[in-house]
Write a protein that holds these residues in place. Sequence first.
Motif, short mmCIF file in Angstrom:
data_model
loop_
_atom_site.label_atom_id
_atom_site.label_comp_id
_atom_site.label_asym_id
_atom_site.label_seq_id
_atom_site.Cartn_x
_atom_site.Cartn_y
_atom_site.Cartn_z
N LEU A 267 7.20 3.33 3.47
CA LEU A 267 6.06 2.46 3.15
C LEU A 267 4.91 2.79 4.09
CD1 LEU A 267 7.79 -1.04 2.67
CD2 LEU A 267 7.37 0.75 0.98
N THR A 268 3.73 3.00 3.52
CA THR A 268 2.54 3.27 4.32
C THR A 268 1.39 2.43 3.76
OG1 THR A 268 1.61 5.06 2.97
CG2 THR A 268 3.32 5.66 4.57
N SER A 269 0.24 2.55 4.39
CA SER A 269 -0.93 1.81 3.93
C SER A 269 -1.38 2.27 2.55
CB SER A 269 -2.09 1.97 4.93
OG SER A 269 -2.44 3.34 5.08
N TYR A 270 -0.94 3.45 2.10
CA TYR A 270 -1.29 3.95 0.77
C TYR A 270 -0.35 3.42 -0.32
CZ TYR A 270 -4.25 7.49 3.04
OH TYR A 270 -5.21 8.12 3.77
N THR A 271 0.81 2.91 0.07
CA THR A 271 1.87 2.63 -0.89
C THR A 271 1.43 1.65 -1.98
OG1 THR A 271 3.61 3.08 0.73
CG2 THR A 271 4.20 1.72 -1.18
N THR A 272 0.85 0.53 -1.60
CA THR A 272 0.52 -0.49 -2.60
C THR A 272 -0.53 0.00 -3.59
OG1 THR A 272 -0.94 -1.45 -0.91
CG2 THR A 272 1.18 -2.52 -1.28
N ARG A 273 -1.47 0.81 -3.13
CA ARG A 273 -2.52 1.32 -4.01
C ARG A 273 -1.92 2.23 -5.08
NH1 ARG A 273 -7.85 1.31 -4.31
NH2 ARG A 273 -9.07 3.16 -4.77
N HIS A 274 -1.07 3.14 -4.65
CA HIS A 274 -0.44 4.05 -5.60
C HIS A 274 0.57 3.30 -6.48
CE1 HIS A 274 -1.75 8.14 -4.16
NE2 HIS A 274 -2.21 7.35 -3.21
N THR A 275 1.23 2.31 -5.90
CA THR A 275 2.22 1.54 -6.67
C THR A 275 1.53 0.72 -7.76
OG1 THR A 275 3.72 1.43 -4.78
CG2 THR A 275 4.05 -0.19 -6.54
N TRP A 276 0.39 0.13 -7.43
CA TRP A 276 -0.33 -0.64 -8.45
C TRP A 276 -0.76 0.28 -9.60
CZ3 TRP A 276 -4.76 -0.71 -11.19
CH2 TRP A 276 -5.02 -1.87 -11.93
N ALA A 277 -1.30 1.45 -9.26
CA ALA A 277 -1.75 2.39 -10.29
C ALA A 277 -0.57 2.85 -11.14
CB ALA A 277 -2.43 3.59 -9.64
N THR A 278 0.56 3.15 -10.49
CA THR A 278 1.75 3.59 -11.21
C THR A 278 2.27 2.51 -12.15
OG1 THR A 278 2.38 4.99 -9.33
CG2 THR A 278 4.11 4.46 -10.93
N THR A 279 2.36 1.28 -11.63
CA THR A 279 2.86 0.17 -12.44
C THR A 279 1.95 -0.10 -13.63
OG1 THR A 279 3.80 -0.82 -10.42
CG2 THR A 279 3.62 -2.24 -12.35
N ALA A 280 0.66 -0.05 -13.40
CA ALA A 280 -0.29 -0.26 -14.50
C ALA A 280 -0.13 0.82 -15.56
CB ALA A 280 -1.72 -0.27 -13.95
N TYR A 281 0.04 2.05 -15.13
CA TYR A 281 0.19 3.16 -16.06
C TYR A 281 1.46 3.01 -16.89
CZ TYR A 281 0.04 8.00 -17.73
OH TYR A 281 -0.01 9.13 -18.51
N HIS A 282 2.56 2.63 -16.23
CA HIS A 282 3.82 2.43 -16.94
C HIS A 282 3.73 1.29 -17.95
CE1 HIS A 282 6.53 5.38 -15.44
NE2 HIS A 282 6.41 5.02 -14.17
N ASN A 283 2.83 0.37 -17.70
CA ASN A 283 2.67 -0.77 -18.61
C ASN A 283 1.51 -0.55 -19.58
OD1 ASN A 283 4.51 -3.32 -17.83
ND2 ASN A 283 4.08 -2.13 -15.99
N CYS A 284 1.21 0.71 -19.82
CA CYS A 284 0.27 1.12 -20.86
C CYS A 284 -1.17 0.67 -20.63
CB CYS A 284 0.75 0.63 -22.24
SG CYS A 284 2.38 1.27 -22.70
N VAL A 285 -1.54 0.44 -19.37
CA VAL A 285 -2.94 0.18 -19.06
C VAL A 285 -3.68 1.50 -19.17
CG1 VAL A 285 -4.58 -0.63 -17.32
CG2 VAL A 285 -2.34 -1.74 -17.55
N GLU A 286 -4.82 1.51 -19.86
CA GLU A 286 -5.55 2.75 -20.09
C GLU A 286 -6.12 3.31 -18.80
OE1 GLU A 286 -8.49 1.81 -22.97
OE2 GLU A 286 -7.07 1.60 -24.63
N LEU A 287 -6.18 4.65 -18.75
CA LEU A 287 -6.63 5.34 -17.55
C LEU A 287 -8.02 4.90 -17.09
CD1 LEU A 287 -6.07 7.51 -15.42
CD2 LEU A 287 -7.03 9.20 -17.01
N PRO A 288 -9.02 4.75 -17.98
CA PRO A 288 -10.33 4.29 -17.50
C PRO A 288 -10.28 2.91 -16.84
CG PRO A 288 -10.52 5.25 -19.69
CD PRO A 288 -9.05 5.11 -19.41
N VAL A 289 -9.38 2.04 -17.32
CA VAL A 289 -9.25 0.71 -16.73
C VAL A 289 -8.66 0.82 -15.32
CG1 VAL A 289 -8.15 -1.55 -16.93
CG2 VAL A 289 -9.00 -0.38 -18.99
N ILE A 290 -7.63 1.65 -15.18
CA ILE A 290 -7.04 1.86 -13.86
C ILE A 290 -8.07 2.46 -12.91
CG2 ILE A 290 -5.22 3.08 -12.59
CD1 ILE A 290 -3.55 3.05 -15.12
N SER A 291 -8.84 3.41 -13.41
CA SER A 291 -9.86 4.07 -12.60
C SER A 291 -10.90 3.07 -12.11
CB SER A 291 -10.53 5.18 -13.42
OG SER A 291 -11.49 5.87 -12.65
N LYS A 292 -11.32 2.17 -12.99
CA LYS A 292 -12.31 1.17 -12.60
C LYS A 292 -11.73 0.19 -11.58
CE LYS A 292 -15.41 -2.37 -14.45
NZ LYS A 292 -15.91 -3.06 -15.67
#
Length: 325
Positions: A267-292
């Motif tokens: 676990l590092t200071s980057y973990t939650t940021r990448h984990t949120w993006a990964t979880t959103a992607y797995h739950n079919c959140v569109e890439l532009p939404v994740i990017s924003k």
Amino acid sequence: MIKISFHFYFRVHVVRQTKSLTPAQSARKPADVPLFYEAFLAKVNELGSSVSDSTRSNYLTALRSLRSFAGNGLRLCDVNATLLQRYERWLRDCGICPNTTSCYMRSLRTILSKLLPREEVLASFSNVYTGRAATDKRSVDRETVSKVKNLQLKERSALSLARDIFLFCFYALGMPFVDVAFLRRQQVNGDQIVYYRRKTGARVTVPLLPCMRDIMGRYQNNTSDYVFPLLSSTDPQTAYNEYLTKLNWYNRALKRLARRAGVSETLTSYTTRHTWATTAYHNCVELPVISKALGHSSPQTTLTYLREINDHRLMEANSRIVQLV
């Protein structure tokens, strides 16, 4: 009578000049040649607030690294392709990873491009590594986040604060630790948080959820203008130095939390940021939404967070297709 005679012999060395110098070069003394470090530092200071604190820190770290390699007498005109290739080998021999080496090189190239002709600088850096190598996966699964969340910790302890920051970063659309550390109370407006990323200056709006209010509520008695008790100074440079100290503390605390939770992942200071993006992607959140949500200027940047997911998705998709025939 005895005669004494003396014989004198003279040796004359002829130095052949193979390249004629211009009048300006002939008149220049060694002391007139600008030192690289002075010119580099002056240019970084000249940039001032036009670059983020982290970018400025990268420039200065690269400067210190090159100084360790080349010594104090390095001149601006000495920084050429040969020296940079020797410097790259030295970094490799010191065990510096390729991405860190690339960061140093790109920082040096950026500032040198403001001091010397751009074409000359690009040619000097053409044979050293300035890319971005694939890194290990930084995200974790939701079960890991839940294990950290459910830890029984002493209230108002350092580990409890680290756990609160970890969860808040995740709940707040993967907000970077630096932006959480500098988050001020006036940035919390009604049912949302509006802040500007310190790294890019991008404006990000975060819906304020009940779980986030609960975490913030534990620190509402804090008299500081900051939401969380991580920084105390409002002076920009002093506050940034405090942040660097807290970042080190936070990463060490996360390692302790991982051990307490029985988590094998780092676990590092980057973990939650990448984990949120990964979880959103797995739950079919569109890439532009994740990017924003992440405050990225381009979805291409977001794809670097999701590269390993894309490969996994491709394998799954291919397996389903093969089963159809």
